[in-house]
Design an enzyme around this catalytic site. Structure first.
Site, PDB file in Angstrom:
ATOM      1  N   GLY A  37      14.826  37.387  13.336  1.00 49.92           N
ATOM      2  CA  GLY A  37      14.947  36.519  12.179  1.00 49.92           C
ATOM      3  C   GLY A  37      14.152  37.036  10.999  1.00 49.92           C
ATOM      4  O   GLY A  37      13.799  38.214  10.942  1.00 49.92           O
ATOM      5  N   ALA A  38      13.872  36.129  10.025  1.00 47.68           N
ATOM      6  CA  ALA A  38      13.261  36.527   8.748  1.00 47.68           C
ATOM      7  C   ALA A  38      14.082  37.674   8.152  1.00 47.68           C
ATOM      8  O   ALA A  38      13.579  38.745   7.840  1.00 47.68           O
ATOM      9  CB  ALA A  38      11.796  36.921   8.922  1.00 47.68           C
ATOM     10  N   LEU A  39      15.376  37.390   8.034  1.00 47.07           N
ATOM     11  CA  LEU A  39      16.349  38.448   7.749  1.00 47.07           C
ATOM     12  C   LEU A  39      16.237  38.973   6.325  1.00 47.07           C
ATOM     13  O   LEU A  39      15.857  38.265   5.401  1.00 47.07           O
ATOM     14  CB  LEU A  39      17.765  37.914   8.002  1.00 47.07           C
ATOM     15  CG  LEU A  39      18.010  37.399   9.422  1.00 47.07           C
ATOM     16  CD1 LEU A  39      19.461  36.913   9.562  1.00 47.07           C
ATOM     17  CD2 LEU A  39      17.707  38.456  10.471  1.00 47.07           C
ATOM     18  N   GLY A  42      18.308  44.877   5.308  1.00 46.94           N
ATOM     19  CA  GLY A  42      18.402  45.831   6.416  1.00 46.94           C
ATOM     20  C   GLY A  42      19.128  45.221   7.607  1.00 46.94           C
ATOM     21  O   GLY A  42      20.017  45.843   8.201  1.00 46.94           O
ATOM     22  N   HIS A  43      18.770  43.988   7.952  1.00 47.69           N
ATOM     23  CA  HIS A  43      19.469  43.307   9.049  1.00 47.69           C
ATOM     24  C   HIS A  43      20.956  43.130   8.707  1.00 47.69           C
ATOM     25  O   HIS A  43      21.826  43.312   9.562  1.00 47.69           O
ATOM     26  CB  HIS A  43      18.869  41.915   9.286  1.00 47.69           C
ATOM     27  CG  HIS A  43      17.437  41.904   9.734  1.00 47.69           C
ATOM     28  ND1 HIS A  43      16.415  41.473   8.920  1.00 47.69           N
ATOM     29  CD2 HIS A  43      16.859  42.250  10.906  1.00 47.69           C
ATOM     30  CE1 HIS A  43      15.263  41.539   9.579  1.00 47.69           C
ATOM     31  NE2 HIS A  43      15.500  42.025  10.782  1.00 47.69           N
ATOM     32  N   GLU A 157      17.411  52.359  12.598  1.00 51.14           N
ATOM     33  CA  GLU A 157      16.582  53.561  12.767  1.00 51.14           C
ATOM     34  C   GLU A 157      15.163  53.298  12.293  1.00 51.14           C
ATOM     35  O   GLU A 157      14.247  54.043  12.629  1.00 51.14           O
ATOM     36  CB  GLU A 157      17.191  54.733  11.991  1.00 51.14           C
ATOM     37  CG  GLU A 157      18.495  55.230  12.582  1.00 51.14           C
ATOM     38  CD  GLU A 157      19.070  56.413  11.822  1.00 51.14           C
ATOM     39  OE1 GLU A 157      18.574  56.704  10.700  1.00 51.14           O
ATOM     40  OE2 GLU A 157      20.014  57.038  12.343  1.00 51.14           O
ATOM     41  N   SER A 195      10.513  42.618   7.753  1.00 53.24           N
ATOM     42  CA  SER A 195      10.188  41.191   7.668  1.00 53.24           C
ATOM     43  C   SER A 195       8.718  40.984   7.344  1.00 53.24           C
ATOM     44  O   SER A 195       8.333  39.962   6.781  1.00 53.24           O
ATOM     45  CB  SER A 195      10.511  40.504   8.994  1.00 53.24           C
ATOM     46  OG  SER A 195      11.864  40.704   9.332  1.00 53.24           O
TER      47      SER A 195
END
Ligand code: AMP
Length: 284
Positions: A37-39, A42-43, A157, A195
């Site tokens: 979480g705490a997207l 990048g997520h 990565e 995050s």
């Protein structure tokens, strides 16, 4: 089952295993993006890559689970950012089909006694700095793979050693899925998105980009013929002068994480600015 409130109102939000299994039984192949979480962007790049992998007929699933097993005593498990509503809206907006939000009790029922220990690439670097961390990561990822029946799982990565550990585990244990690594997304100044970056105070945030800067400079110096030892020593000295406490800066073989004397390899780094630990890596 509850529906998301974001622009894509069809995202399923599931919290218990029987419902997850029943849901997935009738759906297409699953691409899984495990997160805590705490997207950030990048997520979301992993969500986009997941869609490319399974196509419109497949299921893009993201898990959000702050995994207690991968935090050491005294680490930031309690302080780790949690923002479920915002994360769900971001996932729905990004076209995610299913959000898997198990509780700690669902993931680790009372009496749980089995974990996965990976050696090889899990040894050294983060494995040394955070003993037991990869046991937690490997165990939760194995469980997430089994829970979702994913045919592909996508990892950043950004966490290079983690990616190699998961690949090794999947290969060693004949897990029937592909592990796909995706490029690191960076802020405009080069800092890898994370995050935990939100915990950098403005002064530390301004200095943080010196880490990727020094790594890039070392890689360019090696490409111009500077000896790796000299290039890395210059980078270490520069980072220390900029206020970093270096845990490691090393050139390693990309899959085994064993140190190599010269490129080609992967330049991996962990450095602290105050209490915030930054990780980065680049092809070298
Ligand atoms: P986390 O929520 O930090 O456990 O990260 C979940 C997934 O997102 C992991 O596979 C990370 O490697 C990946 N990830 C984190 N930061 C980035 C980034 N800046 N670019 C690409 N992937 C990332």
């Amino acid at each position: 089952m509850r529906r998301a409130s974001g622009p894509d109102a069809t995202m399923r939000i599931l919290r218990d295993l029987p419902t997850l299994r029943a849901e997935l039984a009738s759906l297409g192949p699953v691409a899984l993006v495990p997160t805590m979480g705490a997207l950030h962007a990048g997520h979301l790049s992993l969500i986009a890559a997941a869609r490319r992998e399974v196509g419109p007929g497949g299921v893009v699933a993201a898990s959000i689970f702050v995994n207690p097993l991968q935090f050491l005593p005294g680490e930031d498990f309690d302080r780790y950012p949690r923002q479920e509503e915002a994360d769900l809206a971001m996932l729905a907006e990004a076209g995610c089909d299913l959000a898997w939000l198990p509780s700690v009790e669902t993931m680790y029922p009372p009496g749980q006694a089995s974990t996965i220990i990976v050696e090889g690439p899990a040894q050294g670097w983060e494995g040394t700095a955070r003993p037991g961390h990869f046991r937690g990561v490997a165990t939760v990822c194995a469980k997430l793979f089994l829970q979702t029946g994913a045919s592909v799982a996508l990892f950043g990565e950004k966490d290079w050693q983690q990616l190699q550990v998961i690949r090794r585990m999947a290969r060693d244990l004949d897990m029937p899925l592909r592990i796909l690594g995706c490029p690191t997304l960076r802020e405009a100044d080069g800092l890898a998105m994370s995050s935990r970056n939100r915990y950098l105070d403005p002064e530390a945030r301004a200095r943080a980009a010196a880490l990727p800067g020094a790594m890039r400079a070392a890689i360019e110096a090696m490409a111009r013929g500077t000896s790796p030892a000299a290039a890395l020593a210059t980078a270490r000295a520069g980072l220390t002068a900029s206020g970093f406490t270096l845990d490691y800066l090393a050139l390693v073989e990309p899959e085994t994480l064993l140190e190599v004397p010269a490129p080609p390899g992967r330049l991996i780094a962990a450095a602290r600015l105050g209490s915030i630990r930054l990780l980065d890596n680049m092809a070298a």
